[in-house]
Scaffold this motif. Sequence first.
Motif, PDB file in Angstrom:
ATOM      1  N   GLY A  79     -18.079  61.204  62.075  1.00 21.01           N
ATOM      2  CA  GLY A  79     -19.406  61.785  61.945  1.00 21.01           C
ATOM      3  C   GLY A  79     -20.199  61.198  60.783  1.00 21.01           C
ATOM      4  O   GLY A  79     -21.390  61.459  60.655  1.00 21.01           O
ATOM      5  N   ILE A  80     -19.533  60.426  59.923  1.00 22.38           N
ATOM      6  CA  ILE A  80     -20.209  59.776  58.796  1.00 22.38           C
ATOM      7  C   ILE A  80     -20.332  58.276  59.076  1.00 22.38           C
ATOM      8  O   ILE A  80     -21.385  57.686  58.881  1.00 22.38           O
ATOM      9  CB  ILE A  80     -19.455  60.014  57.472  1.00 22.38           C
ATOM     10  N   LEU A  81     -19.225  57.684  59.526  1.00 21.17           N
ATOM     11  CA  LEU A  81     -19.211  56.270  59.903  1.00 21.17           C
ATOM     12  C   LEU A  81     -19.209  56.169  61.429  1.00 21.17           C
ATOM     13  O   LEU A  81     -18.823  57.114  62.122  1.00 21.17           O
ATOM     14  CB  LEU A  81     -17.979  55.572  59.321  1.00 21.17           C
ATOM     15  N   ALA A  82     -19.597  55.031  61.932  1.00 22.08           N
ATOM     16  CA  ALA A  82     -19.671  54.809  63.379  1.00 22.08           C
ATOM     17  C   ALA A  82     -18.305  54.995  64.036  1.00 22.08           C
ATOM     18  O   ALA A  82     -17.288  54.503  63.522  1.00 22.08           O
ATOM     19  CB  ALA A  82     -20.199  53.405  63.667  1.00 22.08           C
ATOM     20  N   SER A  83     -18.295  55.694  65.154  1.00 16.96           N
ATOM     21  CA  SER A  83     -17.047  55.959  65.877  1.00 16.96           C
ATOM     22  C   SER A  83     -16.347  54.671  66.292  1.00 16.96           C
ATOM     23  O   SER A  83     -15.117  54.589  66.224  1.00 16.96           O
ATOM     24  CB  SER A  83     -17.309  56.822  67.108  1.00 16.96           C
ATOM     25  N   ASP A  84     -17.102  53.646  66.718  1.00 15.74           N
ATOM     26  CA  ASP A  84     -16.458  52.398  67.135  1.00 15.74           C
ATOM     27  C   ASP A  84     -15.754  51.717  65.964  1.00 15.74           C
ATOM     28  O   ASP A  84     -14.693  51.119  66.138  1.00 15.74           O
ATOM     29  CB  ASP A  84     -17.433  51.458  67.844  1.00 15.74           C
ATOM     30  N   LEU A  85     -16.311  51.834  64.762  1.00 13.23           N
ATOM     31  CA  LEU A  85     -15.644  51.294  63.573  1.00 13.23           C
ATOM     32  C   LEU A  85     -14.329  52.029  63.334  1.00 13.23           C
ATOM     33  O   LEU A  85     -13.275  51.406  63.177  1.00 13.23           O
ATOM     34  CB  LEU A  85     -16.541  51.425  62.339  1.00 13.23           C
ATOM     35  N   LEU A  86     -14.387  53.360  63.351  1.00 16.62           N
ATOM     36  CA  LEU A  86     -13.191  54.166  63.085  1.00 16.62           C
ATOM     37  C   LEU A  86     -12.139  53.979  64.170  1.00 16.62           C
ATOM     38  O   LEU A  86     -10.948  53.841  63.872  1.00 16.62           O
ATOM     39  CB  LEU A  86     -13.568  55.639  62.944  1.00 16.62           C
ATOM     40  N   ASP A  87     -12.565  53.970  65.419  1.00 19.20           N
ATOM     41  CA  ASP A  87     -11.615  53.827  66.525  1.00 19.20           C
ATOM     42  C   ASP A  87     -10.925  52.469  66.517  1.00 19.20           C
ATOM     43  O   ASP A  87      -9.809  52.336  67.015  1.00 19.20           O
ATOM     44  CB  ASP A  87     -12.322  54.056  67.864  1.00 19.20           C
ATOM     45  N   GLY A  88     -11.578  51.475  65.933  1.00 16.50           N
ATOM     46  CA  GLY A  88     -11.008  50.133  65.897  1.00 16.50           C
ATOM     47  C   GLY A  88     -10.104  49.857  64.708  1.00 16.50           C
ATOM     48  O   GLY A  88      -9.504  48.785  64.615  1.00 16.50           O
ATOM     49  N   LEU A  89      -9.983  50.804  63.801  1.00 14.82           N
ATOM     50  CA  LEU A  89      -9.152  50.588  62.612  1.00 14.82           C
ATOM     51  C   LEU A  89      -7.669  50.582  62.963  1.00 14.82           C
ATOM     52  O   LEU A  89      -7.194  51.449  63.698  1.00 14.82           O
ATOM     53  CB  LEU A  89      -9.399  51.682  61.574  1.00 14.82           C
ATOM     54  N   THR A  90      -6.964  49.611  62.421  1.00 11.77           N
ATOM     55  CA  THR A  90      -5.509  49.529  62.579  1.00 11.77           C
ATOM     56  C   THR A  90      -4.904  49.004  61.281  1.00 11.77           C
ATOM     57  O   THR A  90      -5.587  48.379  60.471  1.00 11.77           O
ATOM     58  CB  THR A  90      -5.101  48.570  63.725  1.00 11.77           C
ATOM     59  N   VAL A  91      -3.635  49.273  61.106  1.00 12.85           N
ATOM     60  CA  VAL A  91      -2.894  48.715  59.981  1.00 12.85           C
ATOM     61  C   VAL A  91      -2.646  47.246  60.309  1.00 12.85           C
ATOM     62  O   VAL A  91      -2.112  46.926  61.368  1.00 12.85           O
ATOM     63  CB  VAL A  91      -1.558  49.470  59.774  1.00 12.85           C
ATOM     64  N   THR A  92      -3.073  46.368  59.393  1.00 15.63           N
ATOM     65  CA  THR A  92      -2.898  44.933  59.628  1.00 15.63           C
ATOM     66  C   THR A  92      -1.957  44.332  58.590  1.00 15.63           C
ATOM     67  O   THR A  92      -1.841  44.851  57.473  1.00 15.63           O
ATOM     68  CB  THR A  92      -4.252  44.188  59.558  1.00 15.63           C
ATOM     69  N   GLU A  93      -1.323  43.242  58.970  1.00 13.49           N
ATOM     70  CA  GLU A  93      -0.438  42.538  58.031  1.00 13.49           C
ATOM     71  C   GLU A  93      -1.219  42.071  56.806  1.00 13.49           C
ATOM     72  O   GLU A  93      -0.703  42.106  55.689  1.00 13.49           O
ATOM     73  CB  GLU A  93       0.216  41.344  58.715  1.00 13.49           C
ATOM     74  N   GLU A  94      -2.460  41.661  57.021  1.00 12.86           N
ATOM     75  CA  GLU A  94      -3.287  41.179  55.914  1.00 12.86           C
ATOM     76  C   GLU A  94      -3.506  42.269  54.867  1.00 12.86           C
ATOM     77  O   GLU A  94      -3.363  42.036  53.672  1.00 12.86           O
ATOM     78  CB  GLU A  94      -4.636  40.689  56.452  1.00 12.86           C
ATOM     79  N   ARG A  95      -3.850  43.479  55.307  1.00  8.56           N
ATOM     80  CA  ARG A  95      -4.068  44.585  54.367  1.00  8.56           C
ATOM     81  C   ARG A  95      -2.762  45.023  53.698  1.00  8.56           C
ATOM     82  O   ARG A  95      -2.753  45.362  52.520  1.00  8.56           O
ATOM     83  CB  ARG A  95      -4.716  45.779  55.073  1.00  8.56           C
ATOM     84  N   VAL A  96      -1.664  45.016  54.443  1.00  7.55           N
ATOM     85  CA  VAL A  96      -0.371  45.367  53.849  1.00  7.55           C
ATOM     86  C   VAL A  96      -0.014  44.344  52.772  1.00  7.55           C
ATOM     87  O   VAL A  96       0.433  44.715  51.682  1.00  7.55           O
ATOM     88  CB  VAL A  96       0.735  45.484  54.919  1.00  7.55           C
ATOM     89  N   ARG A  97      -0.244  43.056  53.040  1.00  6.31           N
ATOM     90  CA  ARG A  97       0.000  42.016  52.027  1.00  6.31           C
ATOM     91  C   ARG A  97      -0.885  42.238  50.805  1.00  6.31           C
ATOM     92  O   ARG A  97      -0.445  42.088  49.670  1.00  6.31           O
ATOM     93  CB  ARG A  97      -0.254  40.620  52.605  1.00  6.31           C
ATOM     94  N   TRP A  98      -2.165  42.612  51.049  1.00  5.42           N
ATOM     95  CA  TRP A  98      -3.078  42.849  49.934  1.00  5.42           C
ATOM     96  C   TRP A  98      -2.541  43.968  49.049  1.00  5.42           C
ATOM     97  O   TRP A  98      -2.497  43.834  47.828  1.00  5.42           O
ATOM     98  CB  TRP A  98      -4.486  43.199  50.445  1.00  5.42           C
ATOM     99  N   TRP A  99      -2.158  45.104  49.655  1.00  3.12           N
ATOM    100  CA  TRP A  99      -1.606  46.218  48.880  1.00  3.12           C
ATOM    101  C   TRP A  99      -0.340  45.796  48.143  1.00  3.12           C
ATOM    102  O   TRP A  99      -0.144  46.147  46.976  1.00  3.12           O
ATOM    103  CB  TRP A  99      -1.294  47.428  49.776  1.00  3.12           C
ATOM    104  N   THR A 100       0.545  45.067  48.807  1.00  2.65           N
ATOM    105  CA  THR A 100       1.797  44.625  48.192  1.00  2.65           C
ATOM    106  C   THR A 100       1.505  43.833  46.926  1.00  2.65           C
ATOM    107  O   THR A 100       2.094  44.084  45.866  1.00  2.65           O
ATOM    108  CB  THR A 100       2.622  43.783  49.181  1.00  2.65           C
ATOM    109  N   GLU A 101       0.580  42.889  47.035  1.00  2.00           N
ATOM    110  CA  GLU A 101       0.240  42.043  45.881  1.00  2.00           C
ATOM    111  C   GLU A 101      -0.498  42.848  44.804  1.00  2.00           C
ATOM    112  O   GLU A 101      -0.187  42.733  43.618  1.00  2.00           O
ATOM    113  CB  GLU A 101      -0.625  40.865  46.330  1.00  2.00           C
ATOM    114  N   ALA A 102      -1.469  43.659  45.213  1.00  2.83           N
ATOM    115  CA  ALA A 102      -2.263  44.421  44.235  1.00  2.83           C
ATOM    116  C   ALA A 102      -1.391  45.381  43.436  1.00  2.83           C
ATOM    117  O   ALA A 102      -1.542  45.507  42.215  1.00  2.83           O
ATOM    118  CB  ALA A 102      -3.383  45.177  44.949  1.00  2.83           C
ATOM    119  N   ILE A 103      -0.471  46.049  44.116  1.00  7.83           N
ATOM    120  CA  ILE A 103       0.439  46.971  43.412  1.00  7.83           C
ATOM    121  C   ILE A 103       1.430  46.189  42.571  1.00  7.83           C
ATOM    122  O   ILE A 103       1.697  46.534  41.415  1.00  7.83           O
ATOM    123  CB  ILE A 103       1.173  47.888  44.417  1.00  7.83           C
ATOM    124  N   GLY A 104       1.969  45.110  43.133  1.00 13.12           N
ATOM    125  CA  GLY A 104       2.985  44.321  42.439  1.00 13.12           C
ATOM    126  C   GLY A 104       2.494  43.658  41.170  1.00 13.12           C
ATOM    127  O   GLY A 104       3.225  43.562  40.181  1.00 13.12           O
TER     128      GLY A 104
END
Length: 174
Positions: A30-55
């Motif tokens: 209701g705040i962001l577009a439904s198609d944006l939200l419905d298309g969100l998935t966990v990606t390897e790229e984002r997991v790598r980003w978190w791994t590096e940022a935390i590490g």
Amino acid sequence: MTSTVRPGVPADAEAVETVRITSWKTAYRGILASDLLDGLTVTEERVRWWTEAIGTGEVSVRVAETSGEVHGFCSYGASRDADISGAEIYAIYLLPARFSTGMGGRLMAEALDDLRDRGEREVGLWVLEDNARARRFYERCGFEPTGRRNLWRDEVPEVHYRLALTKVSPAGAR
């Protein structure tokens, strides 16, 4: 079940990203577009980003877990705005089943305590202007609007909040 809050480690990266995506799909409906939200998935790229940022310590993270499963997190560090001093809360997200359970307050209190221990005197954050639930939460934690405004992704209004860390953690943040 009792949850615990602890510092995040690189091995938490996938769980952190899963919480972020799952939370977005509920909190921003209701705040962001439904198609944006419905298309969100966990990606390897984002997991790598978190791994590096935390590490590397680029981002500090506190995670809330129950029986070894991550149900929420708070990420924070130096302000990303060149003209705003102090620290910044980058994100705080919970699985929707954990909304309004006190888990967010515990995460925020732990993050604020860590920032105080590091000698930070102020912390700010940006929140989507239409995210009333989050704004109420931040205000209960003692944050106050600064009057600064921005456009997230050049289209969604967000507002800035600030908290002086010389204050004791507010009751709403525990």
